[in-house]
Motif scaffolding. Structure first.
Motif, PDB file in Angstrom:
ATOM      1  N   ILE A 134       0.813  -1.217   0.000  1.00 28.10           N
ATOM      2  CA  ILE A 134       0.000   0.000   0.000  1.00 28.10           C
ATOM      3  C   ILE A 134       0.849   1.270   0.000  1.00 28.10           C
ATOM      4  O   ILE A 134       0.702   2.132  -0.868  1.00 28.10           O
ATOM      5  CB  ILE A 134      -0.961  -0.002   1.201  1.00 28.10           C
ATOM      6  CG1 ILE A 134      -1.995  -1.135   1.053  1.00 28.10           C
ATOM      7  CG2 ILE A 134      -1.668   1.335   1.330  1.00 28.10           C
ATOM      8  CD1 ILE A 134      -2.923  -1.286   2.241  1.00 28.10           C
ATOM      9  N   LYS A 135       1.748   1.393   0.964  1.00 31.33           N
ATOM     10  CA  LYS A 135       2.487   2.642   1.133  1.00 31.33           C
ATOM     11  C   LYS A 135       3.599   2.812   0.100  1.00 31.33           C
ATOM     12  O   LYS A 135       3.841   3.915  -0.389  1.00 31.33           O
ATOM     13  CB  LYS A 135       3.058   2.733   2.540  1.00 31.33           C
ATOM     14  CG  LYS A 135       1.984   2.825   3.618  1.00 31.33           C
ATOM     15  CD  LYS A 135       2.593   3.016   5.000  1.00 31.33           C
ATOM     16  CE  LYS A 135       1.517   3.161   6.071  1.00 31.33           C
ATOM     17  NZ  LYS A 135       2.100   3.359   7.416  1.00 31.33           N
ATOM     18  N   ARG A 136       4.288   1.724  -0.220  1.00 30.48           N
ATOM     19  CA  ARG A 136       5.440   1.849  -1.110  1.00 30.48           C
ATOM     20  C   ARG A 136       5.054   1.727  -2.581  1.00 30.48           C
ATOM     21  O   ARG A 136       5.570   2.448  -3.426  1.00 30.48           O
ATOM     22  CB  ARG A 136       6.482   0.786  -0.741  1.00 30.48           C
ATOM     23  CG  ARG A 136       7.853   1.023  -1.365  1.00 30.48           C
ATOM     24  CD  ARG A 136       8.853   0.024  -0.829  1.00 30.48           C
ATOM     25  NE  ARG A 136       8.989   0.117   0.631  1.00 30.48           N
ATOM     26  CZ  ARG A 136       9.635  -0.779   1.373  1.00 30.48           C
ATOM     27  NH1 ARG A 136      10.195  -1.836   0.809  1.00 30.48           N
ATOM     28  NH2 ARG A 136       9.713  -0.626   2.686  1.00 30.48           N
ATOM     29  N   LEU A 137       4.132   0.799  -2.869  1.00 31.94           N
ATOM     30  CA  LEU A 137       3.804   0.523  -4.267  1.00 31.94           C
ATOM     31  C   LEU A 137       2.456   1.101  -4.709  1.00 31.94           C
ATOM     32  O   LEU A 137       2.182   1.165  -5.905  1.00 31.94           O
ATOM     33  CB  LEU A 137       3.814  -0.993  -4.515  1.00 31.94           C
ATOM     34  CG  LEU A 137       5.141  -1.712  -4.228  1.00 31.94           C
ATOM     35  CD1 LEU A 137       4.995  -3.201  -4.464  1.00 31.94           C
ATOM     36  CD2 LEU A 137       6.258  -1.131  -5.093  1.00 31.94           C
ATOM     37  N   GLY A 138       1.599   1.478  -3.743  1.00 31.31           N
ATOM     38  CA  GLY A 138       0.296   2.020  -4.109  1.00 31.31           C
ATOM     39  C   GLY A 138      -0.694   0.984  -4.563  1.00 31.31           C
ATOM     40  O   GLY A 138      -1.672   1.295  -5.255  1.00 31.31           O
ATOM     41  N   TYR A 139      -0.469  -0.269  -4.176  1.00 32.10           N
ATOM     42  CA  TYR A 139      -1.385  -1.348  -4.528  1.00 32.10           C
ATOM     43  C   TYR A 139      -2.479  -1.463  -3.455  1.00 32.10           C
ATOM     44  O   TYR A 139      -2.473  -0.738  -2.457  1.00 32.10           O
ATOM     45  CB  TYR A 139      -0.630  -2.672  -4.632  1.00 32.10           C
ATOM     46  CG  TYR A 139       0.073  -2.884  -5.949  1.00 32.10           C
ATOM     47  CD1 TYR A 139       0.996  -1.953  -6.426  1.00 32.10           C
ATOM     48  CD2 TYR A 139      -0.182  -4.008  -6.723  1.00 32.10           C
ATOM     49  CE1 TYR A 139       1.654  -2.132  -7.628  1.00 32.10           C
ATOM     50  CE2 TYR A 139       0.474  -4.202  -7.938  1.00 32.10           C
ATOM     51  CZ  TYR A 139       1.387  -3.265  -8.378  1.00 32.10           C
ATOM     52  OH  TYR A 139       2.032  -3.451  -9.578  1.00 32.10           O
ATOM     53  N   ASN A 140      -3.382  -2.410  -3.669  1.00 33.71           N
ATOM     54  CA  ASN A 140      -4.438  -2.635  -2.679  1.00 33.71           C
ATOM     55  C   ASN A 140      -3.950  -3.557  -1.560  1.00 33.71           C
ATOM     56  O   ASN A 140      -2.778  -3.931  -1.512  1.00 33.71           O
ATOM     57  CB  ASN A 140      -5.711  -3.171  -3.346  1.00 33.71           C
ATOM     58  CG  ASN A 140      -5.458  -4.443  -4.146  1.00 33.71           C
ATOM     59  OD1 ASN A 140      -4.366  -5.001  -4.122  1.00 33.71           O
ATOM     60  ND2 ASN A 140      -6.468  -4.885  -4.865  1.00 33.71           N
ATOM     61  N   SER A 196       8.777  -8.085  -2.767  1.00 37.14           N
ATOM     62  CA  SER A 196       8.582  -7.488  -4.084  1.00 37.14           C
ATOM     63  C   SER A 196       7.246  -7.935  -4.658  1.00 37.14           C
ATOM     64  O   SER A 196       6.759  -9.021  -4.344  1.00 37.14           O
ATOM     65  CB  SER A 196       9.716  -7.922  -5.023  1.00 37.14           C
ATOM     66  OG  SER A 196       9.441  -7.540  -6.360  1.00 37.14           O
ATOM     67  N   ARG A 197       6.651  -7.096  -5.496  1.00 38.98           N
ATOM     68  CA  ARG A 197       5.453  -7.506  -6.224  1.00 38.98           C
ATOM     69  C   ARG A 197       5.814  -8.511  -7.305  1.00 38.98           C
ATOM     70  O   ARG A 197       5.085  -9.482  -7.535  1.00 38.98           O
ATOM     71  CB  ARG A 197       4.782  -6.278  -6.862  1.00 38.98           C
ATOM     72  CG  ARG A 197       3.634  -6.607  -7.813  1.00 38.98           C
ATOM     73  CD  ARG A 197       2.467  -7.216  -7.090  1.00 38.98           C
ATOM     74  NE  ARG A 197       1.382  -7.533  -8.014  1.00 38.98           N
ATOM     75  CZ  ARG A 197       0.256  -8.142  -7.663  1.00 38.98           C
ATOM     76  NH1 ARG A 197       0.065  -8.491  -6.401  1.00 38.98           N
ATOM     77  NH2 ARG A 197      -0.677  -8.385  -8.538  1.00 38.98           N
ATOM     78  N   ASP A 198       6.943  -8.295  -7.969  1.00 39.37           N
ATOM     79  CA  ASP A 198       7.373  -9.195  -9.036  1.00 39.37           C
ATOM     80  C   ASP A 198       7.626 -10.593  -8.473  1.00 39.37           C
ATOM     81  O   ASP A 198       8.318 -10.746  -7.462  1.00 39.37           O
ATOM     82  CB  ASP A 198       8.645  -8.664  -9.703  1.00 39.37           C
ATOM     83  CG  ASP A 198       8.407  -7.354 -10.437  1.00 39.37           C
ATOM     84  OD1 ASP A 198       7.242  -7.063 -10.766  1.00 39.37           O
ATOM     85  OD2 ASP A 198       9.392  -6.619 -10.669  1.00 39.37           O
ATOM     86  N   VAL A 199       7.066 -11.580  -9.116  1.00 39.28           N
ATOM     87  CA  VAL A 199       7.151 -13.002  -8.728  1.00 39.28           C
ATOM     88  C   VAL A 199       6.978 -13.192  -7.218  1.00 39.28           C
ATOM     89  O   VAL A 199       7.657 -14.018  -6.617  1.00 39.28           O
ATOM     90  CB  VAL A 199       8.451 -13.675  -9.241  1.00 39.28           C
ATOM     91  CG1 VAL A 199       8.486 -13.687 -10.749  1.00 39.28           C
ATOM     92  CG2 VAL A 199       9.722 -13.023  -8.703  1.00 39.28           C
ATOM     93  N   HIS A 200       6.083 -12.426  -6.614  1.00 34.99           N
ATOM     94  CA  HIS A 200       5.936 -12.522  -5.151  1.00 34.99           C
ATOM     95  C   HIS A 200       5.399 -13.874  -4.719  1.00 34.99           C
ATOM     96  O   HIS A 200       5.588 -14.275  -3.578  1.00 34.99           O
ATOM     97  CB  HIS A 200       5.046 -11.392  -4.618  1.00 34.99           C
ATOM     98  CG  HIS A 200       3.591 -11.536  -4.933  1.00 34.99           C
ATOM     99  ND1 HIS A 200       3.042 -11.124  -6.123  1.00 34.99           N
ATOM    100  CD2 HIS A 200       2.574 -12.052  -4.197  1.00 34.99           C
ATOM    101  CE1 HIS A 200       1.743 -11.367  -6.113  1.00 34.99           C
ATOM    102  NE2 HIS A 200       1.431 -11.929  -4.967  1.00 34.99           N
ATOM    103  N   GLU A 201       4.746 -14.594  -5.645  1.00 37.75           N
ATOM    104  CA  GLU A 201       4.279 -15.933  -5.294  1.00 37.75           C
ATOM    105  C   GLU A 201       5.457 -16.891  -5.099  1.00 37.75           C
ATOM    106  O   GLU A 201       5.422 -17.776  -4.227  1.00 37.75           O
ATOM    107  CB  GLU A 201       3.303 -16.470  -6.357  1.00 37.75           C
ATOM    108  CG  GLU A 201       3.879 -16.701  -7.737  1.00 37.75           C
ATOM    109  CD  GLU A 201       3.871 -15.477  -8.642  1.00 37.75           C
ATOM    110  OE1 GLU A 201       3.729 -15.654  -9.863  1.00 37.75           O
ATOM    111  OE2 GLU A 201       4.029 -14.347  -8.132  1.00 37.75           O
ATOM    112  N   LEU A 202       6.516 -16.720  -5.902  1.00 37.39           N
ATOM    113  CA  LEU A 202       7.707 -17.559  -5.745  1.00 37.39           C
ATOM    114  C   LEU A 202       8.527 -17.116  -4.528  1.00 37.39           C
ATOM    115  O   LEU A 202       9.017 -17.951  -3.757  1.00 37.39           O
ATOM    116  CB  LEU A 202       8.566 -17.489  -7.009  1.00 37.39           C
ATOM    117  CG  LEU A 202       7.899 -17.953  -8.311  1.00 37.39           C
ATOM    118  CD1 LEU A 202       8.863 -17.825  -9.484  1.00 37.39           C
ATOM    119  CD2 LEU A 202       7.412 -19.389  -8.182  1.00 37.39           C
TER     120      LEU A 202
END
Length: 267
Positions: free
Chosen positions: A47-53, A112-118
């Protein structure tokens, strides 16, 4: 660590649907300070760093609640989980796997948002190992199987990596069903500056309720109720692709419902 009122409410709802060992495992996770710390920090990054939900403790708890409701609907319709079908475990083991996976599925957002599932699977591995030592202290085979299926659920929750178990499929769809407007409320308040990806935020803000119930012809009925047609974006770009790549797709009816307009059936 202090929990929000909403998080506590959802945790109580989850516990009300559980009994015996699955309930004990959920209570163990809710009391685990390391897990809470990862969940909280994942939300800071999101939320704070990336502006995502929301990708924090409330979201992960909602995903778990959704998955548990669908788990019970499948079971009540006579659908067996993979561990039971393959004679590797019982119903309680499958439910424990789903609970752990959903409550940990987004901790990779702490990195990280990138490949956060891995990344989430990597971060979760020692935590899952610690939980397995408590849940199955004298059963190496069961610990190995359970650890594997929990990590499958985490890796598969984005629908970007193929999963093969009903258990992991429940994690995937349970995650996708958490798209009501409250999830995007904070980011909507934080900024009004247009940016790439805002369609996700505003379409989510039009979703009033996601209802999971017994289906008319299939075990699970998911009805997405929205105030505006922009909410169809959430169904078509987020939820439907997750259902389409989930092993539980054959058991789902999916509807989109805009106020005062005709209901659209996807599945």
């Amino acid at each position: 660590m202090k929990k929000s009122r909403i998080q506590i409410k959802i945790e109580k709802k989850i516990l009300s649907l559980l009994a015996n060992q699955p309930k004990e495992v959920a209570e163990m996770i809710f009391a685990d300070e390391e897990i809470q710390a990862y969940q909280d920090y994942a939300n800071v990054v999101s939320i704070k760093r990336l502006g995502y939900n929301d990708h924090g403790p409330v979201h992960m708890s909602k995903a778990a609640l959704n998955a548990i409701i669908m788990f019970d609907l499948l079971h009540n319709s006579g659908i067996k989980m993979n561990l039971e079908k393959e004679k590797l475990g019982g119903l309680k083991d499958s439910k424990i796997a789903v609970i752990i996976s959903t409550l940990l599925h987004d901790i990779g957002m702490s990195t990280s948002r990138d490949v956060h599932e891995l990344l989430g699977a990597i971060i979760a591995e020692p935590i899952v190992e610690r939980l397995m030592q408590t849940i199955y202290p004298n059963d190496l085979k069961m610990k190995t199987i359970m650890k594997s299926i929990v990590l499958e659920g985490i890796i598969g929750h984005m629908g970007t990596h193929k999963i093969n178990s009903i258990e992991a499929g429940l994690v995937l769809v349970g995650d996708g069903c958490d798209m009501e407007k409250g999830r995007s409320r904070i980011t909507t308040l934080l900024t009004t500056t247009p940016r790439i990806g805002d369609i996700h935020k505003y379409s989510a803000n039009s979703i009033d309720h996601v209802r999971i119930s017994q289906g008319d012809k299939k075990p699970i009925k998911i009805t997405v109720e929205m105030s505006q047609s922009v909410g169809f974006f959430q169904i078509e770009e987020v939820l439907y692709p997750k259902i389409a790549s989930s092993p539980i797709k054959p058991y789902i009816e999916l509807y989109g419902d805009v106020k005062n307009k005709k209901t659209l059936q996807y599945l």
